[in-house]
Design an enzyme around this catalytic site. Structure first.
Site, PDB file in Angstrom:
ATOM      1  CG  ASP A 144     -24.776   3.267   6.512  1.00  0.00           C
ATOM      2  OD1 ASP A 144     -23.759   2.671   6.804  1.00  0.00           O
ATOM      3  OD2 ASP A 144     -25.884   3.130   6.478  1.00  0.00           O
ATOM      4  CB  THR A 200     -28.080  -4.978   9.016  1.00  0.00           C
ATOM      5  OG1 THR A 200     -28.809  -4.167   8.081  1.00  0.00           O
ATOM      6  CG2 THR A 200     -28.386  -4.540  10.338  1.00  0.00           C
ATOM      7  N   GLY A 201     -25.898  -4.436   6.408  1.00  0.00           N
ATOM      8  CA  GLY A 201     -25.746  -4.795   5.131  1.00  0.00           C
ATOM      9  C   GLY A 201     -26.841  -5.216   4.383  1.00  0.00           C
ATOM     10  N   GLY A 235     -29.813  -3.131   4.051  1.00  0.00           N
ATOM     11  CA  GLY A 235     -30.520  -1.931   3.235  1.00  0.00           C
ATOM     12  C   GLY A 235     -29.682  -1.533   1.922  1.00  0.00           C
ATOM     13  CG  HIS A 283     -22.950 -22.099  -6.663  1.00  0.00           C
ATOM     14  ND1 HIS A 283     -23.719 -23.142  -6.119  1.00  0.00           N
ATOM     15  CD2 HIS A 283     -21.450 -22.606  -7.276  1.00  0.00           C
ATOM     16  CE1 HIS A 283     -23.022 -24.028  -5.938  1.00  0.00           C
ATOM     17  NE2 HIS A 283     -21.705 -23.864  -6.605  1.00  0.00           N
ATOM     18  CG  ASN A 284     -25.278 -16.865  -6.390  1.00  0.00           C
ATOM     19  OD1 ASN A 284     -25.179 -16.998  -5.409  1.00  0.00           O
ATOM     20  ND2 ASN A 284     -26.349 -17.274  -6.893  1.00  0.00           N
ATOM     21  NE  ARG A 330     -23.905   0.848  13.537  1.00  0.00           N
ATOM     22  CZ  ARG A 330     -24.873   1.784  13.076  1.00  0.00           C
ATOM     23  NH1 ARG A 330     -26.171   1.601  12.613  1.00  0.00           N
ATOM     24  NH2 ARG A 330     -24.584   3.195  12.762  1.00  0.00           N
ATOM     25  NE  ARG A 360     -25.543 -27.179 -10.778  1.00  0.00           N
ATOM     26  CZ  ARG A 360     -24.393 -27.456 -10.101  1.00  0.00           C
ATOM     27  NH1 ARG A 360     -23.513 -27.769 -10.877  1.00  0.00           N
ATOM     28  NH2 ARG A 360     -24.305 -27.354  -8.703  1.00  0.00           N
ATOM     29  CG  HIS A 361     -23.451 -22.346 -11.196  1.00  0.00           C
ATOM     30  ND1 HIS A 361     -24.398 -22.704 -10.016  1.00  0.00           N
ATOM     31  CD2 HIS A 361     -22.665 -23.181 -10.788  1.00  0.00           C
ATOM     32  CE1 HIS A 361     -24.088 -23.802  -9.402  1.00  0.00           C
ATOM     33  NE2 HIS A 361     -22.694 -24.156  -9.886  1.00  0.00           N
ATOM     34  NE  ARG A 373     -29.493 -23.415 -11.825  1.00  0.00           N
ATOM     35  CZ  ARG A 373     -29.032 -24.671 -11.251  1.00  0.00           C
ATOM     36  NH1 ARG A 373     -27.797 -24.487 -10.368  1.00  0.00           N
ATOM     37  NH2 ARG A 373     -29.331 -25.735 -11.371  1.00  0.00           N
TER      38      ARG A 373
END
Length: 149
Positions: A11, A70-71, A73, A101-102, A112, A135-136, A139
């Site tokens: 944005d 801010t990242g 929203g 891991h994700n 900002r 193991r990740h 998850r």
């Protein structure tokens, strides 16, 4: 789809950072799918999260980068989609962990709240870091609705 295509969207709060990161992505050998916005006029961040989610789902890109003030929203908006794992990061450690891991497929930062050099470092780490699996993987499958949470 090119094996090395990344979508980027923001944005008005992330426009300056997006312009910086697009150059870095090209230098790192990635083809960039720029989904906007392209100027400082106020726009709604959820619209750009949707564009990026659609690009990932449609196979136009394998990963993404989202930016807003801010990242926060834009990461909330992006994570509404089952195939998106958007990680809001503020430093190199977060960028590394979100991949290892994700298996995050979307890097989110605040235009900002994150300095340009930190953002560039996070991007490079996000691009170069592989998912560890093991193991990740169990998850991560729960995050996408493939497993039981």
């Amino acid at each position: 789809m090119s094996a090395k295509t990344i979508a980027i969207a923001c944005d008005h709060g992330g426009i300056e950072m997006k312009e910086l990161l697009v150059k870095d992505l090209a230098a790192l050998g990635w083809s960039v799918l720029d989904l906007g916005t392209d100027g400082p006029d106020s726009v709604d961040y959820p619209d750009f999260a949707v564009k990026l989610a659609e690009a990932l789902k449609g196979g136009k890109a394998e990963r993404g980068v989202l930016l807003c003030g801010t990242g926060i929203g834009i990461s909330i908006a992006a994570n509404r989609f089952e195939h998106v794992r958007a990680a809001l990061v503020h430093d190199a450690f977060g960028a590394r962990m979100c991949r290892q891991h994700n298996d995050a497929n979307v890097l989110v930062m605040g235009g900002r709240t994150t300095g340009p050099e930190v953002a560039r470092d996070c991007l490079k780490i996000f691009i170069e870091t592989e998912f560890e699996g093991g193991r990740h993987a169990r998850r991560v499958s729960k995050l996408s609705g493939d497993g039981q949470a």
